[in-house]
Design an enzyme around this catalytic site. Sequence first.
Site, PDB file in Angstrom:
ATOM      1  N   GLU B  64      44.824   7.862   0.924  1.00 43.20           N
ATOM      2  CA  GLU B  64      43.474   7.441   1.316  1.00 43.20           C
ATOM      3  C   GLU B  64      43.492   6.338   2.373  1.00 43.20           C
ATOM      4  OE1 GLU B  64      44.319   7.892  -1.903  1.00 43.20           O
ATOM      5  OE2 GLU B  64      42.922   9.383  -2.700  1.00 43.20           O
ATOM      6  N   PHE B  87      36.465  10.735  -4.780  1.00 45.77           N
ATOM      7  CA  PHE B  87      35.663   9.995  -5.751  1.00 45.77           C
ATOM      8  C   PHE B  87      35.535   8.559  -5.246  1.00 45.77           C
ATOM      9  CE2 PHE B  87      37.703  13.396  -8.071  1.00 45.77           C
ATOM     10  CZ  PHE B  87      36.692  13.898  -8.876  1.00 45.77           C
ATOM     11  N   HIS B 133      36.940   8.190 -12.534  1.00 44.36           N
ATOM     12  CA  HIS B 133      36.354   9.262 -11.713  1.00 44.36           C
ATOM     13  C   HIS B 133      34.855   9.347 -11.944  1.00 44.36           C
ATOM     14  CE1 HIS B 133      40.596  10.439 -11.787  1.00 44.36           C
ATOM     15  NE2 HIS B 133      40.382  11.222 -10.753  1.00 44.36           N
TER      16      HIS B 133
END
Lengths: 296, 329
Positions: B64, B87, B133
């Site tokens: 990420e 998420f 999540h």
Amino acid sequence: MDQKALKHYEKCWFIRSFEAAIARAAAAGKVPGLVHLSTGSEVADVLLAHHLDWRRDKVTGSHRSHGIALACGTEPLDVAKEILGKKGGLSDGLGGTQHLIATSGETSFLMSNGIVGAQVPLAAGAALSAKSRGSDGIGVAVFGDGAANQGAVFETMNLAVVLKLPMLFVMYNNGMAQSTSVAQATESDFSDRARSFGLNTWKTDSNDYPDCARTLHQGAASARRSEPGFVEVKVTRDHGHYYADGEDFDASPAIENFEKYLLTQGFNSKLLRVAKKSGVQKAAAIVAEAMEAADA
Amino acid sequence: MPNHMPEPTIAEALNAAHHQLMADDESVICFGEDFAQNGGVFGVSNGLLEAFGPARVFDTPISETAFIGMAVGAAITGLKPIVELMFCDFAGVCFDQILNQAAKARFLSNGNLKMPLVIRTTMGAGDGSGAMHSQSLHGLLASIPGLVVVAPSSPADAAGLLKSAVMSDDPVIFMENKTLYGHTGPVEASLPPVPIGEARTLKSGNDITIVAASAMTQAALAAAETLEHKGVSASVIDPRTIKPVDWNTIQSSVQQTGRLLVIDEGAAFGGFADTVIAGMTDRVFSALKAAPKKLTPPDTPVPYAVGAEGTWMPGASDIVNVATQLMEA
């Protein structure tokens, strides 16, 4: 004689003199915060910039980026004003020394960064833009041996390889991450790491001007073929503090070695003295002018 | 696109908006984890790879920091990336690139840089995904100067806000609620842009103003219906944009009702609900007939088990209870 080498020599002294003037300003309390000087990496800065084209290439740098910003062609008066927190600086003083952002003029420099290693993914973005445009441009991340232990750097190396980005990673190894030595912080070889991610890798030393020039050329050419490259450049950190006196100012192994090399290439010492004086005086005048500008 | 679109789900409307945006502007590119070949975990990117090719639609490694940072770098060098962060919980992994890079570059450049960046991400509990999540971090992200945060609750708003987000020069965090992807609603086939910073009044009423974003709009509407039967006329406002929030729309309603209840799935401490209440107290204190109230989950991570998660999440009956207290105050 290689006239561009003489220009590079002058530019090296320009950067060194610029940084010395900033250091004097800092010592006099004229810089809002701490400054991290590029002193010692001038030869690397100038040679890297030499292989870039401001129309299509973009460089992101670390907190220590005055030199590379200047070498890439960023307007020096605007850089000086920004560092000094003056009106008319690159960002009118909103960014400052660690956040130099060039959005106009003929420069391949994009921006520097206050977070160690954070500039590396940003250069991948510049590479992605170049690739999407089909411009033949490259994204270049310049970072230090300290940043080389950041996850952002590892992640981006892998990402650049799997996406076949036109990207060059340039690591200036000055042997010190702030005050922690490379030996303390790093057990493995930087190039081995990069190679294991699939990058083409090179090592060079900025004390060896022709080798450094050749190597950065190879690195940039590799990136331009969308084969991401990693070049480790040994640079000197000539002093750990930010106030430079005259003695410090003249002690620069990389520029001295560059000078010795030029003398073997048919340049006479008088010519070199003139070039040095020109670079030193121009930079000093620019920083002096910036100091006269209104505070931002 | 057919001229007539049967009522699509939010996922389908977002997918259609992606297709239109990419067809209209070659500088729009999309990427993320499981995004291209798989069509996205929630199907939002279905068919994009086939339609626009791997140079503009691609999968990334699970990195990420690298790919969000790459999107930031691409956005300031000429592209309009729509990047998917699977998420919003994963913002923790790449927080520097959001907090320090995306949010600050425009300011640090004195506005000279443009950043047409959209970070699409999901939020919301209710599907047993557990604590890492299921978070709703819109308030946290909105507290960072430099970021625009939107959280649509209908197909038309989702598609329209995505268009405005791509056209914006500021980085936009686009929060999609996992539990709303299957929610249907009417849309115009052209998917007209919805302006950033404009709330939508879902139901007008005179007695109490209920502000609810994202999935909380559904609970708020259900509660408003129950309240109606009890003789309480509630106005329900969906801010749609978390920041910059549409103070004017909320303010005109509160001036009329004198009572404010904010329902939010975000933080119980220092969250979006607190911001709205503080803003209204500051603006229209004299119009208030009672102290404003908020209803959020408790100040804990999201629990996993069905019963525990259900108890944790504010529901319509909770809203009715608090609204009734407010009416009696």
